[in-house]
Design an enzyme around this catalytic site. Structure first.
Site, short mmCIF file in Angstrom:
data_model
loop_
_atom_site.label_atom_id
_atom_site.label_comp_id
_atom_site.label_asym_id
_atom_site.label_seq_id
_atom_site.Cartn_x
_atom_site.Cartn_y
_atom_site.Cartn_z
N ASP A 119 8.08 -3.24 -53.17
CA ASP A 119 6.75 -3.39 -53.23
C ASP A 119 6.30 -2.23 -52.27
OD1 ASP A 119 7.30 -4.10 -50.68
OD2 ASP A 119 6.79 -6.00 -50.81
N GLU A 168 14.04 -7.47 -56.99
CA GLU A 168 13.07 -8.29 -55.96
C GLU A 168 11.66 -8.35 -56.68
OE1 GLU A 168 11.42 -7.28 -51.70
OE2 GLU A 168 13.51 -8.10 -51.46
N GLU A 194 1.30 -3.54 -50.12
CA GLU A 194 2.29 -4.15 -51.03
C GLU A 194 2.26 -5.24 -52.02
OE1 GLU A 194 1.93 -3.84 -47.66
OE2 GLU A 194 3.70 -2.53 -47.02
N HIS A 197 5.58 -3.40 -37.66
CA HIS A 197 5.32 -2.20 -38.36
C HIS A 197 4.28 -2.33 -39.32
CE1 HIS A 197 7.86 -3.92 -41.40
NE2 HIS A 197 7.25 -2.97 -42.49
N ARG A 202 1.12 -2.17 -41.97
CA ARG A 202 0.10 -1.20 -41.96
C ARG A 202 -1.37 -2.01 -41.57
NH1 ARG A 202 -0.70 3.82 -44.59
NH2 ARG A 202 1.33 4.04 -44.77
N HIS A 217 9.69 0.87 -34.92
CA HIS A 217 9.37 1.68 -36.15
C HIS A 217 9.19 3.05 -35.73
CE1 HIS A 217 7.74 2.95 -39.85
NE2 HIS A 217 8.23 1.59 -40.40
#
Ligand code: UD1
Ligand code: UDP
Length: 373
Positions: free
Chosen positions: A96, A118, A132, A205, A207, A238
């Site tokens: 994604d 996936e 995503e 991490h 967004r 990250h």
């Protein structure tokens, strides 16, 4: 011979697709070509080294603090040339990320068939996780081969009207990647620092969590660690500078936590396996910890991986400070609640996903995985 191009760009895609590259390379009926976008640079290279994968093409697009516009346009512009030179029979993308979405879009423009590894994970909320959920649905529109890791993922695709003949239930390739990483005699300087205290493994991490939600997450973690000196937390951070800034502001000087640089996937699995508890907003780590019987507090509002929640090893706790604080504390103080969550289970695969995908691509047939969900 079939020409299959695999395209990926970030750490989690690399962890899950490098084992597939290595499996496909052993198939006599398949010629593999690897193209990395390098949406991530250092974190991607770390995984490529671990699996010994050398890309045929490297678009090298990463920029510090890149926006979704940067990633999208830079990949689209540079990938066209690669596709036009190679004209693969099938292009495989994973999951994604923006790399997966833009690659699928470019293949659609040139009418090159796409295989989605996936496939079928869903929250049905395009803003969570962002971007995503949109990315994976958009890849799903064009994918000709849909490799669903679980029964639930397959059900989503069928309900959305996908031709069942194009959907395959394979298990997740991350479980394949985990087969040979955890070692009884594994040691690391950070584990010496933890000693016989409880290891708490942390990552963050996403967004949509940048800004206030991430500050809430870190504040809750700090409060619990300050109250529980029997715990020691390790947080491989990250490389996103925004994540680093928030962590420094909220966790700087906290004695119960070590913030370290990203670790190799081999180390990561060994840390997970030795953890008492994991707090994360990661997708991949939610899939890995259940195999080790390690409870996971998922610091997100939604998850596209409810199998771990249904199996009882993961709890969705959101990003509210009090919710994270209460749930984290409960698992340290309430033995029964902890034991209820800490059992090993494998809702995401059996370690043969790559072989199944290779069988489908090479022979057009395979033995489906009997998913638990
Ligand atoms: C991306 C994916 C997300 C995935 C995550 C895994 C998208 C939109 N997001 O998000 O789905 O969960 O990767 O980690 O595709 N950086 C470095 N070096 C690196 C990697 C990142 O310096 O090796 C820094 C750069 O400043 C970069 C920033 O991190 O601009 C963010 O990277 P980006 O790929 O845009 O987003 P992620 O949050 O990593
Ligand atoms: N991982 C790693 N080193 C780290 C942190 C994570 O190798 O320091 C691995 C982890 O084992 C998992 C994957 O990276 O396989 C998850 O990546 P991430 O959390 O960045 O992305 P997501 O899965 O959320 O998309």
């Amino acid at each position: 011979m079939k020409k299959i191009m695999l395209v990926f760009g970030t750490r989690p895609e690399a962890v899950k697709i490098c084992p597939l590259v290595n499996t496909l390379k052993k198939r006599p009926g398949i010629r593999t070509i690897v193209c990395v976008t390098a949406q991530h640079r250092q974190m991607l290279d770390q995984v490529l080294n671990t699996f010994g994968v050398v890309p045929d093409y490297d678009l090298n697009i990463m920029k510090e603090r890149q926006t979704l516009f940067d990633i999208t346009t830079n990949i689209l512009n540079s990938f066209k040339e690669v596709l036009e030179k190679e004209w693969p029979d099938i292009v495989l993308v994973h999951g994604d990320t923006s790399t997966a979405f833009v690659t699928a879009l470019a293949c659609f423009y040139l009418q090159i068939p796409v295989g989605h590894v996936e496939a079928g994970l869903r929250t049905y909320n395009v803003y969570s996780p962002f971007p995503e959920e949109f990315n994976r649905q958009a890849v799903g529109i064009v994918a000709k081969y849909n490799f669903a890791p679980t029964q639930l993922a397959m059900d989503h695709l069928i309900q959305e009207g996908k031709d069942p003949a194009t959907v395959y239930i394979t298990g997740n390739t991350v479980i394949d990647a985990m087969q040979h990483t955890v070692r009884e005699d594994y040691m690391h300087p950070e584990l010496r620092w933890v000693g016989d205290r409880k290891l708490i493994f942390i990552t963050a991490h996403r967004r949509e969590n940048l800004g206030e939600p991430m500050h809430h997450m870190f504040r809750a973690i700090r409060r619990v660690l300050d109250e529980h000196p029997e715990c020691r937390a390790v947080y491989p951070i990250h490389m996103n500078p925004l994540v680093r800034k928030a962590a420094e502001e909220e966790l700087g000087g906290c004695e119960g936590i070590h913030i370290i640089e990203p670790i190799e996937v081999f180390d990561c699995h060994n840390f997970e396996a030795r953890s008492f508890l994991c707090l994360t907003d990661s997708g991949g780590i939610q899939e890995e910890c259940p195999s080790y019987g390690v409870p996971v507090l998922v610091m997100r509002g939604t998850t596209e991986r409810p199998e771990g929640v249904d199996a009882g090893t993961a709890r969705l706790v959101g990003t509210d400070e009090e919710m994270i604080y209460r749930n984290f504390k409960e698992l340290l103080e309430n033995k029964e609640a902890y034991e209820e969550m800490s059992h090993a289970c494998n809702p995401y695969g059996d370690g043969y996903a790559c072989e199944r995908i290779a069988d489908i691509l090479e022979f057009g047939k395979y033995k489906p995985w009997k998913s638990l969900s």
